[in-house]
Design a protein around this motif. Structure first.
Motif, short mmCIF file in Angstrom:
data_model
loop_
_atom_site.label_atom_id
_atom_site.label_comp_id
_atom_site.label_asym_id
_atom_site.label_seq_id
_atom_site.Cartn_x
_atom_site.Cartn_y
_atom_site.Cartn_z
N LEU A 1 15.44 -4.39 -7.28
CA LEU A 1 15.43 -4.60 -5.83
C LEU A 1 14.94 -3.32 -5.14
CD1 LEU A 1 16.34 -6.53 -3.55
CD2 LEU A 1 18.63 -5.58 -3.78
N VAL A 2 14.05 -3.50 -4.17
CA VAL A 2 13.45 -2.37 -3.45
C VAL A 2 13.63 -2.64 -1.96
CG1 VAL A 2 11.22 -1.28 -2.92
CG2 VAL A 2 11.76 -1.93 -5.28
N PHE A 3 14.00 -1.63 -1.20
CA PHE A 3 14.17 -1.83 0.25
C PHE A 3 13.36 -0.85 1.06
CE2 PHE A 3 18.40 -3.68 -0.88
CZ PHE A 3 18.23 -4.90 -0.23
N THR A 4 12.80 -1.34 2.17
CA THR A 4 12.23 -0.48 3.19
C THR A 4 13.08 -0.64 4.44
OG1 THR A 4 10.02 -0.73 2.30
CG2 THR A 4 10.16 -0.03 4.60
N THR A 5 13.55 0.46 4.99
CA THR A 5 14.35 0.34 6.23
C THR A 5 13.38 0.15 7.39
OG1 THR A 5 14.32 2.72 6.65
CG2 THR A 5 16.14 1.89 5.32
N LEU A 6 13.64 -0.83 8.24
CA LEU A 6 12.69 -1.14 9.32
C LEU A 6 13.06 -0.51 10.65
CD1 LEU A 6 12.05 -4.93 8.53
CD2 LEU A 6 10.58 -2.99 8.00
N LEU B 1 10.99 4.39 2.69
CA LEU B 1 9.95 3.41 2.37
C LEU B 1 10.09 3.00 0.92
CD1 LEU B 1 6.76 5.11 3.95
CD2 LEU B 1 8.41 3.57 5.04
N ARG B 2 10.17 1.70 0.68
CA ARG B 2 10.16 1.13 -0.67
C ARG B 2 11.09 1.89 -1.62
NH1 ARG B 2 4.47 -0.53 -2.87
NH2 ARG B 2 5.43 -2.52 -3.29
N TYR B 3 12.37 1.96 -1.22
CA TYR B 3 13.35 2.68 -2.02
C TYR B 3 13.77 1.85 -3.23
CZ TYR B 3 17.40 5.24 -3.56
OH TYR B 3 18.30 5.94 -4.34
N ARG B 4 13.64 2.42 -4.40
CA ARG B 4 13.99 1.71 -5.64
C ARG B 4 15.49 1.82 -5.88
NH1 ARG B 4 10.25 3.19 -10.53
NH2 ARG B 4 11.72 1.67 -11.40
N THR B 5 16.19 0.68 -5.75
CA THR B 5 17.66 0.72 -5.80
C THR B 5 18.20 0.84 -7.22
OG1 THR B 5 17.82 -1.66 -6.05
CG2 THR B 5 17.81 -0.82 -3.79
N ARG B 6 17.38 0.44 -8.22
CA ARG B 6 17.83 0.32 -9.62
C ARG B 6 18.69 -0.92 -9.85
NH1 ARG B 6 14.96 3.52 -12.92
NH2 ARG B 6 14.19 5.20 -11.64
N LYS C 1 0.83 -1.22 0.00
CA LYS C 1 0.00 0.00 0.00
C LYS C 1 0.86 1.26 0.00
CE LYS C 1 -3.41 -2.20 3.07
NZ LYS C 1 -3.84 -2.23 4.48
N LEU C 2 2.14 1.09 0.38
CA LEU C 2 2.99 2.27 0.60
C LEU C 2 3.56 2.80 -0.72
CD1 LEU C 2 4.88 1.00 3.77
CD2 LEU C 2 3.25 2.91 3.68
N PRO C 3 3.89 4.09 -0.75
CA PRO C 3 4.45 4.67 -1.99
C PRO C 3 5.92 4.26 -2.16
CG PRO C 3 4.42 6.31 -0.24
CD PRO C 3 3.74 5.08 0.32
N TYR C 4 6.39 4.29 -3.40
CA TYR C 4 7.82 4.07 -3.65
C TYR C 4 8.59 5.36 -3.41
CZ TYR C 4 6.71 -0.33 -5.98
OH TYR C 4 6.29 -1.61 -6.25
N THR C 5 9.89 5.21 -3.18
CA THR C 5 10.78 6.37 -3.08
C THR C 5 11.87 6.18 -4.13
OG1 THR C 5 10.44 6.27 -0.69
CG2 THR C 5 12.19 7.73 -1.47
N THR C 6 12.27 7.25 -4.80
CA THR C 6 13.30 7.14 -5.84
C THR C 6 14.47 8.06 -5.53
OG1 THR C 6 12.36 8.94 -7.12
CG2 THR C 6 11.55 6.74 -7.64
N LYS C 7 15.55 7.83 -6.26
CA LYS C 7 16.74 8.69 -6.15
C LYS C 7 16.35 10.14 -6.46
CE LYS C 7 21.44 8.64 -6.39
NZ LYS C 7 22.32 7.98 -5.45
N GLN C 8 15.42 10.30 -7.42
CA GLN C 8 14.98 11.65 -7.77
C GLN C 8 14.33 12.34 -6.57
OE1 GLN C 8 15.89 13.02 -10.66
NE2 GLN C 8 15.11 14.95 -9.84
N ASP C 9 13.58 11.57 -5.77
CA ASP C 9 12.96 12.16 -4.57
C ASP C 9 14.05 12.69 -3.64
OD1 ASP C 9 10.32 11.56 -5.29
OD2 ASP C 9 10.49 9.52 -4.48
#
Ligand code: DLL
Length: 434
Positions: A283-288, A296-301, A60-68
């Protein structure tokens, strides 16, 4: 082999999912109240922290990108107040603004813990002396590895990069047993030692902790045979922590992700939909547990798989496959997707060549061209043009059979390509400049 934190690294799947669910809820609540960026993203989606209770809710959570991160430079995604930040690292990116990551004292503690897990899994003990030859300046590699190894209780030589001859001498004189650096630098060091006349049998090196750039199985063998050690993979990225996000064990079938701190997902980079085990995706990571800059849901590329099945080592953390490339590193040559690592594997399958190469991509008359410049090994060097041409042809033929592209191969003198102290750069894409 030893495990640093048995309770966490070997926990049951149910226990782990429950822990991750609790931590996920907590981090979502934390960023909702402390990072305006995430609060507004969640509000746009009509989400409240209580909507996230279990790991299944993560979708349900949004992705986060390097651009953010760039748009909110330098501290926009920082959740902890400045007074709580004890260290700041800056990414090594060559284009655009650097990525700034702040760490609280607790973050640094967790980082030292996960690196200690990694090095224990490589077989390092308090009796080892490790040279850390990742850069210490701004980059997370140097201090990240340093704190973890100290935490474990082994001795650290903070070599950083540069000054390779002095470094080589100290590896010999101080009876250094392990080295942590990029695979590119490991090769450079091997060459330096060879030139200085050290034989690997005179060294005490036994373990290498290599990462920070993609490397292949053939590169692993090359480094192992030249430095006389066993080479392990360590993966990480500064946005999420630094080195230690995942690490190999003695089985060397993928790298275990520290899942109690980082929740991994694999998605299709185009449709963004989740993908299954053993499927290649982003690969996408959320830091816990992070406080400084939780994401949240960081797109690593980074493109890889999350592997199915259990690892015989006993660790239950999911394993990620080798990084096949970054979605933004992938070259598209005449419409064909090419990863530099594919070409590296072919080069290293031929004994005549050093793992030193440059790929030059160009566009002439609207047609893409690929030139591969590669160094010949000193023992194969000859001034007989026909022999050199036969090497070039054999490599070009092999490349064509693997990537279906006709490449022009240029064989260079030994030692003519500049050696990298940090992350190697093997690609010059002149098309971007036009
Ligand atoms: O490279 C952190 C690190 C330092 C990892 C030392 C391992 C050892 P960044 O500069 O932010 O951080 O770069 C992260 O490097 O997204 C991958 O593309 C690549 N990378 C890191 N480790 C590996 C690895 C550090 N073991 C980016 N294999 C990541 C392949 C890697 N690629």
């Amino acid at each position: 082999m030893a495990v640093w934190n048995y309770t966490k690294e070997c926990m049951s799947a149910d226990e782990r999912a429950a822990l991750q669910g609790r931590r996920l809820h907590r981090v979502v609540e934390y960023v909702y109240h402390n990072t305006p960026f995430y609060r507004s993203k969640m509000q746009e989606l009509g989400l409240e922290p209580n909507d996230i209770q279990t790991v299944e809710d993560i979708v349900k959570l949004p992705y986060t990108t390097k651009q953010d991160l760039r748009d909110n430079y330098p501290f926009g995604l920082q959740a902890a107040p400045k007074s709580e930040i004890v260290r700041v690292h800056a990414s090594t990116g060559t284009t655009g603004k650097p990525t700034i990551v702040g760490y609280t004292r607790k973050d640094i503690g967790i980082w030292s813990e996960i690196v200690a897990r990694a090095f224990t899994s490589f077989g390092v003990s308090r009796d080892d002396a490790f040279s850390v030859a990742y850069g210490y300046g701004m980059f997370t590699g140097g201090l990240g590895a340093h704190y973890g190894i100290e935490n474990l209780g082994a001795t650290v030589l903070p070599a950083s990069t540069g000054n390779s001859e002095k470094h080589a001498r100290l590896i010999h004189d101080l009876e250094i047993t392990g080295i942590a650096c990029t695979p590119s630098y490991a090769l450079h060091l091997a060459e330096t030692m060879e030139k200085m006349g050290y034989d690997k049998s005179e060294l005490k090196l036994r373990i290498g902790a290599f990462g920070a750039e993609p490397w292949t199985e053939s590169m692993r063998k090359e480094i192992e045979s030249r430095l006389g050690l066993k080479a392990y993979n360590i993966y990480g990225l500064s946005e999420i922590m630094g080195p230690g996000v995942s690490y190999e064990c003695e089985c060397q079938e993928g790298s275990h992700i520290n899942e109690d701190h980082f929740f991994p997902e694999i998605i299709d980079p185009k449709s963004l939909s989740p993908m299954g085990r053993d499927e290649v995706g982003e690969l996408v990571f959320t830091t816990l547990t992070k406080e400084g800059m939780p994401l949240l849901r960081y797109r690593t590329r980074d493109l890889c798989t999350l592997m199915s099945g259990e690892c015989p080592c006993g660790r239950t953390f999911v394993r990620m496959g080798r990084i096949l490339g970054r979605s933004d590193d992938m070259l598209i040559i005449r419409g064909i997707n090419v990863f530099p690592s594919q070409i590296e594997s072919v080069i290293l399958s031929m004994p005549e060549f050093e793992p030193q190469y440059i790929l030059i991509v160009d566009r002439v008359d609207n047609l893409d061209s690929l030139q591969i410049q590669v160094e010949i090994r000193p023992q194969f060097f000859t001034d007989d043009v026909r022999t050199i041409e036969s090497f070039q042809k054999r490599l070009a033929d092999k490349i064509r059979s693997v990537i279906s592209i006709n490449a022009v191969v240029r064989v260079l003198f030994p030692g003519s390509i500049e050696r990298s102290q940090g992350k190697g750069n093997h690609v010059i894409d002149n098309r971007i400049l036009k």
